[in-house]
Design an enzyme around this catalytic site. Structure first.
Site, mmCIF file in Angstrom:
data_model
loop_
_atom_site.group_PDB
_atom_site.id
_atom_site.type_symbol
_atom_site.label_atom_id
_atom_site.label_comp_id
_atom_site.label_asym_id
_atom_site.label_seq_id
_atom_site.Cartn_x
_atom_site.Cartn_y
_atom_site.Cartn_z
ATOM 1 N N CYS A 42 36.713 42.998 33.919
ATOM 2 C CA CYS A 42 35.938 44.438 33.603
ATOM 3 C C CYS A 42 35.919 44.802 32.111
ATOM 4 O O CYS A 42 35.392 45.944 31.918
ATOM 5 C CB CYS A 42 36.084 45.373 34.504
ATOM 6 S SG CYS A 42 36.024 44.726 36.360
ATOM 7 N N HIS A 73 36.673 54.381 31.209
ATOM 8 C CA HIS A 73 36.562 53.314 32.073
ATOM 9 C C HIS A 73 36.305 53.815 33.686
ATOM 10 O O HIS A 73 35.518 53.323 34.105
ATOM 11 C CB HIS A 73 37.788 52.541 31.925
ATOM 12 C CG HIS A 73 37.629 50.871 32.680
ATOM 13 N ND1 HIS A 73 36.694 50.252 32.544
ATOM 14 C CD2 HIS A 73 38.183 50.618 33.789
ATOM 15 C CE1 HIS A 73 36.685 49.188 33.375
ATOM 16 N NE2 HIS A 73 37.486 49.595 34.079
ATOM 17 N N GLU A 103 44.133 56.587 33.231
ATOM 18 C CA GLU A 103 43.402 56.818 31.966
ATOM 19 C C GLU A 103 43.534 57.984 31.468
ATOM 20 O O GLU A 103 43.569 58.122 30.228
ATOM 21 C CB GLU A 103 41.986 56.340 32.115
ATOM 22 C CG GLU A 103 41.257 56.270 30.925
ATOM 23 C CD GLU A 103 39.708 55.902 31.240
ATOM 24 O OE1 GLU A 103 39.470 55.684 32.281
ATOM 25 O OE2 GLU A 103 39.065 55.299 30.301
ATOM 26 N N LYS A 108 29.768 55.609 35.053
ATOM 27 C CA LYS A 108 29.905 54.808 36.418
ATOM 28 C C LYS A 108 29.534 55.506 37.698
ATOM 29 O O LYS A 108 29.367 55.156 38.537
ATOM 30 C CB LYS A 108 31.426 54.174 36.699
ATOM 31 C CG LYS A 108 31.603 53.099 35.477
ATOM 32 C CD LYS A 108 32.687 52.145 35.984
ATOM 33 C CE LYS A 108 33.088 51.035 34.784
ATOM 34 N NZ LYS A 108 33.765 51.411 33.716
#
Lengths: 408, 79
Positions: free
Chosen positions: A163, A303, A314, A332
């Site tokens: 990814c 991310h 993160e 996302k």
């Protein structure tokens, strides 16, 4: 030795939100979800029956005969690359093919081709297996087709770091131009594995959301109710160009790719390091490489895949490596997780956030996790000055990539 | 099956596999030089022709089939 500055002069994408960059960006700013139910017959047996499928089928763009010899991941890489190339205005620029390179990767590659041809092998025997099978499933296929299409002769590269692929492919492009091996690099990522086997595999890892009855609400980074990522498909490609080369031909410049940081965890094959050590080092390296003030990095496209553990790690990494001032986005929440294309598509979103001075919304952030101690533009886009921005991408295998873009 | 019928059948296959315009398919045409059929597509044409005409075309025969007419003659002799 003076280091070459690298700028972004072209963008291309085909995503669950739109068939090109403009429609995808408009949908992002409007906070639209690209996630929907999987209505294919094979989906009924799965625990995960949602995904973010392409808004525009490649068959609407590429001709039928061409598609016969392209894996879906190759086809959409070509679509995105053609757009980026046209957008950069390089077609009739007289660019020396020996100064043009390609860096396009995929996280998984031509898995659906392999599975489809295996079905043919089992049902009809080896003679019926397509002679296009190998070039369709080979992991360098997308990069090779893009190189063929654009006539790139300075090298065709295919990064594979799960990814983190799309971001690492862009980082490689930066290295190539800085090292003087090319003046222009077409870089990005592609992924198309919406198929029962990859879905079952990710589902067996308990990595995916099973919110099947509410597809549009399933991808919810940083929200307390998050229960895994939603698989998406698509491709994102950027044209990287040596700054003086772009200036000499009067090219329109979106942003500068100021720096990149790449690290590996050496910790676990799928779990991120428990303290986010590798991520912290990647972000620090990218900031140092970019030589920008931390306070200028006002936005991070994170991310943030909507998994219980990764999302919070993160946040901790960003606080440590960057500070508590940036406004975050988890796009996302709208696109799902495009795996090997994620870092490329999210770089495009980062670049456009800088250009337009707007942080895209993070949808479904209804009940933020207590661990979310940084600001997020929840539900609605936020307009603000963004002199510089960071894009993170992490991958199975312990790959950590951070990219810093600055205003042109 | 007449030679014209076999040619028409091959034209259908060539259109499906390689995007060749059926109007361009004639006995005198070379697969590679005139119709732009590359080696991988030629494999697909052969397999599809075996199925369509109920014949066997061994790999060592394929290299002798330079033109559409060569293929028509081979299929005519086998069927």
């Amino acid at each position: 030795m003076t280091r070459h500055d690298v700028v972004v002069t072209g963008l291309g994408a085909t995503t669950p939100l739109g068939g090109d960059v403009a429609s995808t960006w408009d949908a992002m700013l409007a906070g639209r979800s690209g996630v929907g139910p999987l209505t294919q017959e094979w989906a009924a047996q799965l625990t995960v029956r949602i995904a973010a499928q392409l808004a525009v089928e490649p068959s609407e763009v590429l001709d039928r005969v061409r598609l016969r010899r392209l894996d879906r991941s190759e086809a959409i890489a070509l679509v995105a690359a053609q757009q980026a190339w046209a957008d950069a205005g390089l077609a009739d620029s007289g660019l020396d093919p020996e100064r043009l390179a390609v860096s396009v990767g995929s996280g998984i590659g031509g898995a659906t081709t392999m599975l489809a041809q295996d079905d043919i092998l089992e049902a009809s025997g080896p003679r019926r297996v397509s002679p296009h099978t190998v070039p369709m499933l080979m992991p360098n296929g997308p990069a090779a087709w893009v190189g063929l299409e654009l006539g790139a002769k300075a090298g065709v590269h295919s990064v594979a770091s799960a990814c983190a692929t799309g971001a690492e492919a862009i980082a490689l492009g930066l290295d190539i131009i800085r090292a003087g091996r090319a003046d222009v690099v077409v870089a990005g990522g592609t992924e198309a594995v919406i198929h029962p086997l990859p879905i079952a595999g990710f589902a067996s890892m308990r990595a995916m959301s099973t919110r099947n009855d509410e597809p549009e609400r399933a991808s919810r980074p940083w929200d307390k109710g998050r229960d895994g990522f939603v698989l998406g498909e698509g491709a994102g490609v950027v044209v990287l160009e040596r700054a003086d080369h772009a200036a000499a031909r009067g090219a329109r410049v979106y942003a500068r790719l100021a720096g990149a940081g790449i690290t590996s965890d050496a910790y676990d094959i799928v779990q991120p390091h428990a303290e986010g050590e590798g991520a912290i080092r990647a972000i620090k390296k990218a900031i140092a490489d970019a030589d920008v003030a931390k306070m200028d990095i006002m936005h991070v496209n994170a991310h943030a895949t909507s998994t219980p553990v990764g999302d919070m790690l993160e946040i901790g990494a960003l606080r440590q490596a960057l500070g508590d001032h940036p406004v975050l986005a988890a796009t996302k929440s709208m696109t799902g997780h495009l795996l090997g294309a994620a870092g490329a598509l999210e770089s495009i979103a980062t670049i456009l956030a800088i250009r337009d001075g707007v942080v895209p919304p993070t949808i479904n952030l209804d009940d933020p996790d207590e661990g979310l101690t940084l600001e997020v533009a929840a539900h609605k886009a936020r307009h603000m000055e963004i002199p510089a921005a960071l894009n993170n991408a992490f991958g199975f295998g312990g790959h950590n990539v951070a990219l810093v873009f600055t205003r042109a | 099956m007449t030679r014209d019928e076999i040619t028409a059948g091959l034209a259908e296959i060539l259109e499906e596999v390689a995007g060749v315009n059926p109007d361009d398919v004639a006995e005198g045409k070379s697969f590679t030089d005139d119709l732009d059929v590359d080696s991988l597509s030629m494999v697909e044409v052969v397999v599809a022709a075996e199925e369509k005409f109920g014949v066997k075309i061994p790999d060592n025969e394929v290299q002798n089939l330079k033109t559409v007419g060569d293929a028509v003659s081979y299929i005519e002799a086998q069927s």
